[in-house]
Enzyme design. Structure first.
Site, PDB file in Angstrom:
ATOM      1  N   ASP B 108       0.860  -1.185   0.000  1.00  0.00           N
ATOM      2  CA  ASP B 108       0.000   0.000   0.000  1.00  0.00           C
ATOM      3  C   ASP B 108       0.900   1.240   0.000  1.00  0.00           C
ATOM      4  OD1 ASP B 108       1.119  -0.040   2.480  1.00  0.00           O
ATOM      5  OD2 ASP B 108      -0.767   0.005   3.590  1.00  0.00           O
ATOM      6  N   ASP B 283      -7.918  -7.816  -0.032  1.00  0.00           N
ATOM      7  CA  ASP B 283      -6.926  -8.074   1.013  1.00  0.00           C
ATOM      8  C   ASP B 283      -7.566  -7.761   2.346  1.00  0.00           C
ATOM      9  OD1 ASP B 283      -6.656  -5.005   0.618  1.00  0.00           O
ATOM     10  OD2 ASP B 283      -5.587  -5.434   2.471  1.00  0.00           O
ATOM     11  N   CYS B 321     -11.809 -29.863   5.181  1.00  0.00           N
ATOM     12  CA  CYS B 321     -10.785 -28.906   4.756  1.00  0.00           C
ATOM     13  C   CYS B 321      -9.485 -29.658   4.442  1.00  0.00           C
ATOM     14  CB  CYS B 321     -10.550 -27.870   5.845  1.00  0.00           C
ATOM     15  SG  CYS B 321      -9.192 -26.742   5.478  1.00  0.00           S
ATOM     16  N   CYS B 323      -6.443 -28.219   4.295  1.00  0.00           N
ATOM     17  CA  CYS B 323      -5.233 -27.517   4.723  1.00  0.00           C
ATOM     18  C   CYS B 323      -4.357 -28.448   5.551  1.00  0.00           C
ATOM     19  CB  CYS B 323      -5.577 -26.241   5.504  1.00  0.00           C
ATOM     20  SG  CYS B 323      -5.939 -26.490   7.260  1.00  0.00           S
ATOM     21  N   CYS B 326      -5.888 -29.266   9.084  1.00  0.00           N
ATOM     22  CA  CYS B 326      -7.111 -30.076   9.177  1.00  0.00           C
ATOM     23  C   CYS B 326      -6.987 -31.460   8.532  1.00  0.00           C
ATOM     24  CB  CYS B 326      -8.274 -29.363   8.489  1.00  0.00           C
ATOM     25  SG  CYS B 326      -8.720 -27.797   9.248  1.00  0.00           S
ATOM     26  N   HIS B 358      -4.931 -22.459   8.592  1.00  0.00           N
ATOM     27  CA  HIS B 358      -6.269 -22.864   8.165  1.00  0.00           C
ATOM     28  C   HIS B 358      -7.047 -21.693   7.561  1.00  0.00           C
ATOM     29  CE1 HIS B 358     -10.319 -24.358   7.976  1.00  0.00           C
ATOM     30  NE2 HIS B 358     -10.684 -23.267   8.630  1.00  0.00           N
TER      31      HIS B 358
END
Ligand code: ZN
Ligand code: ZN
Lengths: 458, 417
Positions: B108, B283, B321, B323, B326, B358
């Protein structure tokens, strides 16, 4: 299970061994166990542990899991993973082949206040919600059910307090009873294919002073007691020969690598080394190396070298080198000093992750070189050389470490103020953004901001 | 379906360090699927970008961040400008080298933090005047400073310094001034930008909640032909209804061939609606920030795993999930339970790191599903199914702003799928 490969020429001394349990990485001794907190090596998530660290074994204190006891069954006791696997191992997501050692207390534990003494049936433990009592029979049962690889039996260990003769007598009786009861429980339990090895805790006094307990241990078989947990080096000085073949697991809180060497000299096989985690939290990258041969002449006569590098120092701000030259740890292979210094200064948690990986790696190598040195027969000279080469203590910490929790520091009673302020607090949405993007630290002045090119003085 | 889109928008441009390939447009809504080729590799749009404020994402190693499938993360210029500072960044060779991140970075301008964090900040034509937070010395952040700093950071996408004011400001004259000043500052940023061949400067559309001002600003910004376009000033306290109107108004006027970034948006519902309104990039610090408080983002809403009810819940954080946290051990994951997160939440940093893994993964995968739904022309059905699951079938609980905004792009959220 434990084989001595090379023993000291006389009595107790440095020795090489091999601790092999089915399905686990072989632990070549002398070695160390990583110390966990609530089931993790602090800061290291389990995937990084498996992929980017090479820690052979870990120590877990049951007191980290039982804050709900005895009023409620602790969650860990209710966890029933599939396929007969260890509930403790699965709960903390430890890799299958990492040696898992379970004891009652953390390493090192917070000493119980005088108002919470051990009794004939209980020891005082420190949980996340304060001191609680743990019954000896409950501990034995839980320890068996959780299926660690090695269980350290419950002992009446006074942690930090000296024992008078009367008190030693009482502690001896308690250790005899608790150990006997634990062994009996193991005999009565239906035979598990993988029953944990039981290590008996020695009192932190000489063997002579606890001889009735020692005699009990001599009488039981190796199937009942497979190793010893050592809380003070005094216990080893006159350890009877009959117990000498057993592996010795040290809870002797070495505070510098020189202590580690000394504890190995005095006969410890597997150590718990609290200064690794402490150095990480202090922002210190360990930098010592044990000479693997005595021909390391690189450092004769000059000033002793530091044992670690204070990574808070702005001197590292543009240093693109590794923490230690030639280090192959995840942190050194992928990052540089400048980044780690930045992370610490910015209070970013990744800083401690990277230091923790590096510090454990340095310790891995340290122990590998110790073993090589014992194998070469140069250990005594190498220890001496090490003591000349390095400063005797780790550097002082200069920056602020991560937030300290109640179960991690020595508390003397309730109502003690928090060790350091919570770094974040739940606020309303707008303010949370401010928390997220905290303004710069005090201590930078405008000219410094300008020098950094951020903005100009108006 | 208009594959390839408007060819006029696809003409090669001078000095742009990106290539935008429009892959598909939703036949019902204004949603788009695209591939954005950036200096550090391609990314798939629509996209969520996690925020690594100070060149690190809340305790995750770059390897772990990469494993969540992230290929573009944010750094904050304000923070990097203070630590490690521009001189250090120049010596090190930029933020990619600082954090050993081989993929893309967006920064930014630093202006938002300046205005929102420093109460005494004052905007003049020159730049943002503020008192040093340390010793009270008057300081000035100009468009030239911001760009110079972002050039030192070396981010793949850099943002113009804009004149940010709260969208809720009642002062119309000030909003008008801020809009025009943002355009003038864009010109100064373009002039100051030293590396257009390797860094993409995005403009930021301002204009508060005044749709006419937004249109005017959009026209002026588009005329300046930046490689990408952001819609700014919307992460404040404005009503979601107003937010949706602004996004739709702007995207109506934007060319097809450029990425559109709505700054500071991160809740799944907000993202899904914004995608339907034609936005591509988002974002937010929320997924990682909320992880520190024990909050897990799931298809059935946010679960606060610090709650005692999870102490003995041995299911994965989010069932199904994929990930690292998980995924069951049988599939190479860690098989972490809700009970274990409860056990470590707010007590061990690693507990928060696991939840961050996660949560970031959740949003990145959500965006991949969104993209697949768009390319397969089933985005309206996807939206209906997502809201249905999130609100457990209780349609009267759907937020009205979402129902209305989606109705505006031809989706009846309340209809049967
Ligand atoms: Zn290293
Ligand atoms: Zn997950």
């Amino acid at each position: 299970m434990f084989t001595v490969i090379k023993s000291a020429s006389t009595g107790i001394g440095p020795r090489l061994g091999r601790l092999a349990l089915p399905g686990k990485k072989v632990v070549h001794t002398p070695h160390y166990l990583g110390i966990t907190s609530r089931g993790v090596i602090p800061h290291i998530t389990q995937d990084t542990f498996a992929r980017d660290a090479s820690i052979t074994g870990v120590y877990v204190g049951l007191e980290d899991f039982i804050e709900r006891a005895p009023y409620q069954t602790p969650p860990l006791y209710q966890f029933k993973p599939p396929k007969d696997s260890s509930p403790l191992r699965r709960f903390i997501a430890l890799p299958e082949d990492t040696l898992l050692v379970l004891g009652a207390r953390r390493a090192p534990p917070v000493a119980a206040p005088a108002a919470n003494p051990n009794t004939n049936e209980t020891v005082s433990v420190c949980t996340a919600v304060g001191f609680r009592v743990l019954r000896a029979d409950d501990y034995a049962e839980a320890a068996e059910r959780l299926q660690a690889d090695i269980v350290v039996g419950l002992g009446d260990i006074p942690y930090g307090r000296k024992l008078g003769n009367k008190r030693i007598e009482k502690a001896t009786e308690r250790n005899i009873k608790w150990t006997q009861d634990h062994i009996n429980l193991r005999h009565s339990a239906e035979t598990r294919a993988q029953q944990a090895k039981l290590f008996a805790p020695l009192l932190p006094v000489s063997s002579a002073k606890q001889r009735f307990y020692i005699e009990t241990l001599i009488q039981v078989s190796e199937r009942d007691v497979a190793g010893l947990a050592v809380y003070a080096l005094d216990s080893l000085e006159d350890l009877p020969e009959a117990l000498q073949p057993l592996p010795r697991l040290g809870f002797t809180t070495p505070s510098a690598p020189q202590d580690v060497l000394q504890h190995i000299v005095l006969g410890i096989d597997v150590l718990t080394v609290p200064f690794i985690n402490a150095a990480t939290d202090a922002g210190i990258a360990l930098s010592f190396q044990f000479p693997s041969t005595s021909c390391d002449q690189s450092h004769n006569g000059s000033d002793p070298l530091p044992l670690g590098i204070d990574m808070w120092s702005p001197a590292h701000a543009v240093d693109l080198g590794p923490l230690v030259d030639g280090c192959t740890c995840y942190a050194c292979a992928n990052h540089h000093r400048a980044y780690i210094q930045h992370l610490l200064a910015a209070k970013e948690m990744l800083g401690w992750v990277l230091l923790q990986l590096h510090n454990h790696h340095v310790t891995d190598i340290f122990f590998a070189h110790i073993r090589a040195s014992i194998a070469n027969g140069t250990f005594t000279d190498d220890v001496e050389h090490f003591q000349r080469k390095y400063e005797s203590r780790l550097p002082e910490k200069t920056g602020q470490g991560p937030r300290v929790r109640g179960y991690q520091f020595k508390a003397e009673g309730p109502g003690e103020p928090k060790k350091n302020k919570a770094p974040f607090t739940m606020l309303d949405d707008g303010q949370e953004k401010i928390v997220e993007s905290a303004p710069p630290e005090a201590g930078t002045d405008a000219s410094e901001l300008e020098a950094q090119g951020f903005a100009a003085k108006a | 379906m208009s594959r390839g889109a408007d060819q006029n928008d696809m003409l090669p441009r001078t000095q742009h360090a990106l290539k935008f390939d429009l892959v598909a447009k939703c036949a019902t809504t204004k949603a788009r699927a695209a591939t954005l080729h950036l200096p550090h590799g391609p990314v798939q749009l629509p996209m969520f970008m996690p925020v690594a404020t100070q060149a690190s994402l809340k305790g995750l190693t770059p390897k772990q961040l990469e494993e969540t499938s992230c290929r573009l993360c944010l750094n904050n210029t304000y923070h990097l400008g203070l630590k490690p500072g521009q001189a250090t960044l120049d010596t090190i060779g930029g933020a990619h080298k600082l954090q050993s991140w081989p993929h893309n970075i967006l920064t930014d301008s630093g202006g938002f933090q300046m205005v929102s964090l420093l109460k005494l900040a004052q905007v003049t034509e020159e730049g943002v005047r503020f008192l040093s937070p340390h010793d009270g010395t008057p300081m000035l952040l100009t468009p030239e400073h911001s760009i110079s700093l972002q050039n030192s950071i070396g981010s793949d996408i850099i943002m113009q310094l804009d004149d940010v004011i709260a969208t809720t400001s009642p002062d119309h004259a000030r909003i008008l001034e801020a809009m025009h000043r943002s355009v003038r500052w864009l010109d100064r940023c373009i002039a100051a930008h030293k590396k257009p061949e390797s860094q993409n400067l995005f403009c930021i559309i301002q204009g508060g909640l005044d749709l006419e001002l937004r249109r005017e600003c959009t026209r002026q910004m588009v005329a300046r032909d930046t490689p990408g376009i952001a819609i700014g000033g919307l992460s404040g306290g404005e009503a979601k209804v107003e937010y949706c109107k602004v996004v739709k108004t702007c995207t109506d006027l934007l060319p097809d061939g450029k990425p559109r970034y709505v700054m500071g948006v991160g809740y799944p519902e907000d993202i899904l609606v914004s995608v339907a309104l034609g936005a591509d990039m988002f974002d937010c610090v929320w997924p990682t920030r909320t992880a520190r408080f024990g909050n897990a983002i799931t298809n059935v809403g946010v679960l606060n795993l610090k709650n005692a009810s999870y102490a003995c819940d041995f299911r994965p954080v989010d069932e199904g999930c994929k990930c690292m946290c998980c995924r069951p051990t049988s599939e190479g994951g860690l098989g972490i339970t809700r009970a274990y997160i409860h056990h470590t939440a707010a007590k061990e940093t690693a507990g928060a790191h696991l939840l961050s893994i996660h949560n970031v993964h959740y949003l990145l995968i959500l965006m991949r599903q969104v993209r697949d739904a768009i390319t397969e022309q089933r985005y309206p059905a996807f939206l209906r199914a997502y809201f249905y699951k999130l609100y457990a079938g209780e349609k009267h609980k759907y937020p009205q702003w979402a129902v209305d905004a989606l109705a505006g792009v031809n989706v009846d959220l309340l209809a049967e799928s």
